[in-house]
Design an enzyme around this catalytic site. Structure first.
Site, short mmCIF file in Angstrom:
data_model
loop_
_atom_site.label_atom_id
_atom_site.label_comp_id
_atom_site.label_asym_id
_atom_site.label_seq_id
_atom_site.Cartn_x
_atom_site.Cartn_y
_atom_site.Cartn_z
N SER A 282 4.03 5.59 -5.96
CA SER A 282 2.60 5.62 -5.71
C SER A 282 1.82 5.67 -7.00
O SER A 282 0.61 5.48 -7.00
CB SER A 282 2.22 6.78 -4.80
OG SER A 282 2.91 7.93 -5.14
N HIS B 94 4.19 0.16 -1.13
CA HIS B 94 3.71 1.54 -1.12
C HIS B 94 3.35 1.97 0.30
O HIS B 94 2.29 1.64 0.81
CB HIS B 94 2.49 1.68 -2.06
CG HIS B 94 2.00 3.08 -2.16
ND1 HIS B 94 0.66 3.41 -2.21
CD2 HIS B 94 2.67 4.26 -2.23
CE1 HIS B 94 0.54 4.72 -2.29
NE2 HIS B 94 1.73 5.25 -2.31
N GLU C 185 0.70 -0.90 0.89
CA GLU C 185 0.20 -1.69 -0.23
C GLU C 185 1.36 -2.51 -0.80
O GLU C 185 2.38 -1.95 -1.20
CB GLU C 185 -0.40 -0.77 -1.30
CG GLU C 185 -1.72 -0.17 -0.86
CD GLU C 185 -2.26 0.91 -1.79
OE1 GLU C 185 -3.49 0.95 -2.01
OE2 GLU C 185 -1.47 1.73 -2.30
N ASN D 291 -5.47 4.97 -3.88
CA ASN D 291 -5.60 6.12 -4.77
C ASN D 291 -6.62 5.87 -5.87
O ASN D 291 -7.32 6.79 -6.30
CB ASN D 291 -4.24 6.48 -5.38
CG ASN D 291 -3.34 7.16 -4.36
OD1 ASN D 291 -3.79 7.47 -3.25
ND2 ASN D 291 -2.09 7.37 -4.71
#
Ligand SMILES: NC(=O)c1ccc[n+]([C@@H]2O[C@H](COP(=O)([O-])OP(=O)(O)OC[C@H]3O[C@@H](n4cnc5c(N)ncnc54)[C@H](O)[C@@H]3O)[C@@H](O)[C@H]2O)c1
Length: 591
Positions: A427, A448, A460, A498
């Site tokens: 991540s 991800h 992702e 993120n």
């Protein structure tokens, strides 16, 4: 004695004003609604009729109540009609000069005891107030879009606003069914100050073609549970309004992350103002509609057009939470799975967790017994990496430590058959670092998954500068086969979710640190004002403050952006061992 507010005036019947008129009229308050000219007035009136008409169609309002609601509104183009109102809420475009002009004119029209409120999102309420003879009766009353839906109002107190004005306007907000929070006069107040850095960042991702508009929006709705993606929200807010808000915030704070992304100016100049003009980041069936139409501009997405490689057998490396969840998702998706753990104890733990999870699904009626048995039969555990020689895809989910992952990829390079796709679930580490540890970087991709993998649909799919198009296509196809929603992005720290989420969380900590608002006020603002499932501090406590700090440090190191530097308060809480729910204390305290 508290003021009554039986008749109010609303100036400007655009996106916000028309909604604000509806809110007042729906709650039994008489409204004098003012527009600049007859044409705009008709448009405003139509807005109110359509919006209440939708409520009737949905069974939320009776026809009689709709008629009574509209009967409470007097539509006019002359501000002199505001002479008898108890309160005016101004909702004209976000331009200081225009607002000051209106307040100055109002001063001579309304009763001396009437309260004057601005719905500005970012302009200085103080500067607006001093255009009147009596700034003490001027306050900010910031509604959220759509005003009839969102139950939050920021009441902005300037240094001169009288206490009873603030108290009475707060009481009125409650009467309207909104939760008021009183804050000082700072650009963006609570919600927009936290929202607009995030929105601007999403626009810059779009502008730099880091990811497509659809993928950016899907990432935030599916990955964070937000009610809308950032680009769809920009279209709802209005790109011209958003530009002005960012511009004001930038000028006040000089934070480069608030400098409006250049494409915004271009779009506004071209007349692409969002939903209200029928085109913004998306194209709508007509101006004012929320229905998106296919404009052929959808996604230039990596991997599109390439033929995916066939995948039947998948290897998973790791035995933690993510690996276990991914094994389950793959087995349920019909793949043969071989997972590699470091000891037979660990393979037993994964198998037990898998059996338990599938059993729970059966008990809840989400999986048939036959499907459970078939899924379990497809999974085998091993302690030897060499058993991955014949798999078509490997998904690595070992500890988030670059040296460990690099060593693993180097091993996979020796073991796996040519053409196997090698994926990492990292991540925060660069996918290219894993790719570079092999002699086949074109076969390496990021996958991800989000925690818990069996629940979260978002994945992702991260391509590096070396990833082959058919490898991206393979990863996307596998995600689809698993019933997941893949989004595609390049290999940058934080990927999409993120990178957009953590700077916002960090900004919330900085706001707290600056004593602008309390944790509860900030959490409330984001939940009730923006419809977020959790406030930033609730979310930080769930994520873990140490985890958040680590991600923020990575983002800061990657982009070297001053505004991304972790808030000192976050560092201190981590040092003190207040890591969130897992330690019983973070921003909130848990029993
Ligand atoms: N759009 C949002 O999501 C949002 C949310 C909260 C607050 N706000 C704030 O609300 C205010 C209005 O924004 P909007 O998005 O509704 O803008 P908008 O462009 O949709 O509407 C503004 C309206 O004001 C009218 N107007 C212009 N000059 C006028 C005048 N002299 N007298 C009367 N009416 C006049 C225009 O004809 C237009 O209908 C801004 O201060 C904005 O920052 C916007």
């Amino acid at each position: 004695m508290a003021r009554e507010f039986t008749t109010v005036g609303v100036i400007g019947l655009g996106t916000m004003g028309s909604g604000i008129v509806e809110v007042f009229a729906r709650n039994g308050v008489d409204v004098v609604a003012i527009e600049a000219d007859g044409e705009a007035l008709e448009r405003g009136k139509a807005h109110v009729e359509q919006s209440t008409g939708r409520a009737v169609a949905r069974g939320k309002l009776s026809e009689a109540d709709q008629a009574a609601l509209i009967g409470r509104i007097t539509f006019a183009t002359d501000m002199a009609d505001l002479a008898e109102v108890d309160l005016v809420v101004e909702a004209v475009p976000e331009h200081l000069d225009l607002k000051r002009q209106i307040f100055s004119a109002l001063d001579d029209i309304v009763k001396p005891e009437a309260v004057l409120a601005t719905n500005t999102s970012s302009l200085s309420v103080t500067e607006i107030s001093v255009a009147t003879h009596n700034p003490r009766r001027v306050v900010g009353m910031h509604f959220f879009n759509p005003a009839p839906v969102l139950g939050f109002v920021e009441v902005i107190r300037t240094v001169v606003t009288e206490d009873d004005v603030v108290a009475d306007v707060s009481d009125l907000a409650k009467r309207l069914g909104k939760q008021p929070v009183v804050v000082g006069d700072k650009a963006g107040f609570i919600a927009n100050a936290l929202l607009f850095g995030y929105l601007n960042h999403a626009v810059s991702m779009y502008e730099s073609r880091y990811a497509s508009r659809e993928d950016i929006d899907a990432a935030m709705t599916l990955g964070c549970g937000l009610p809308m993606g950032p680009l769809a929200l920009m279209d709802l807010i209005g790109l011209d309004t958003a530009y002005e808000i960012l511009d004001t915030m930038y000028k006040q704070g000089r934070d480069r992350l608030h400098a409006p992304t250049p494409i915004l100016k271009q779009m506004v100049t071209a007349g692409f103002k969002g939903r209200k003009s029928g085109r913004g980041f998306y194209t709508y069936v007509e101006p004012g509609s929320s229905k998106v139409t296919d404009d052929g501009a959808a996604a230039h997405v990596a991997g599109v057009g390439a033929s995916p490689r066939p995948v039947r057998r998948v290897g998973v490396v790791g035995s933690g939470t993510m690996a276990t969840g991914i094994v389950e998702v793959l087995a349920k998706g019909g793949y043969d799975v071989v997972f590699v753990a470091r000891s037979s104890d660990k393979t037993a733990t994964v198998s037990a967790a898998l059996t338990r999870s599938l059993e729970k699904a059966v008990q809840r009626g989400k999986l048939s017994e036959a499907d459970r048995d078939a899924a379990l039969a497809r999974v085998a555990g091993t302690t030897s990496l060499d058993d991955l020689g014949d798999v078509d895809l490997v998904v690595e989910a070992v500890v988030e430590d670059l040296a460990v992952k690099q060593a693993l990829f180097s091993n996979l390079d020796d073991i796996c058959k040519p053409g196997a796709v090698l994926a990492t679930t990292t991540s925060s580490l660069p996918v290219i670092e894993c790719a570079a540890a092999t002699r086949r970087p074109a076969d390496v991709v990021g996958l991800h998954f989000f925690n818990p993998a069996p629940v979260m649909r978002l994945v992702e799919v991260v391509h590096t500068v070396s990833t082959a198009a058919d490898v991206v296509a393979t990863a996307i196809q596998v995600c689809e086969q698993l019933g997941r929603h893949p989004v595609s992005c390049a290999d940058r720290s934080g990927f999409i979710v993120n990178a957009l989420l953590f700077p916002y969380l960090n900004d919330a900590v900085k706001m707290l640190e600056a004593h602008y608002a309390t944790t509860d006020a900030i959490d409330t603002a984001m939940k009730t004002g923006c419809g977020y499932p959790m406030g930033p501090f609730e979310l930080l406590d769930v994520v873990g403050l140490d985890v958040a700090l680590a991600i923020e440090r990575e983002l800061y190191l990657e982009f070297r952006e001053r505004g991304l530097a972790p808030a000192p308060l976050l560092e201190q809480l981590v040092t003190a061992g207040y890591l969130g729910r897992k330690t019983g204390r973070g921003f909130h305290t848990y029993p």
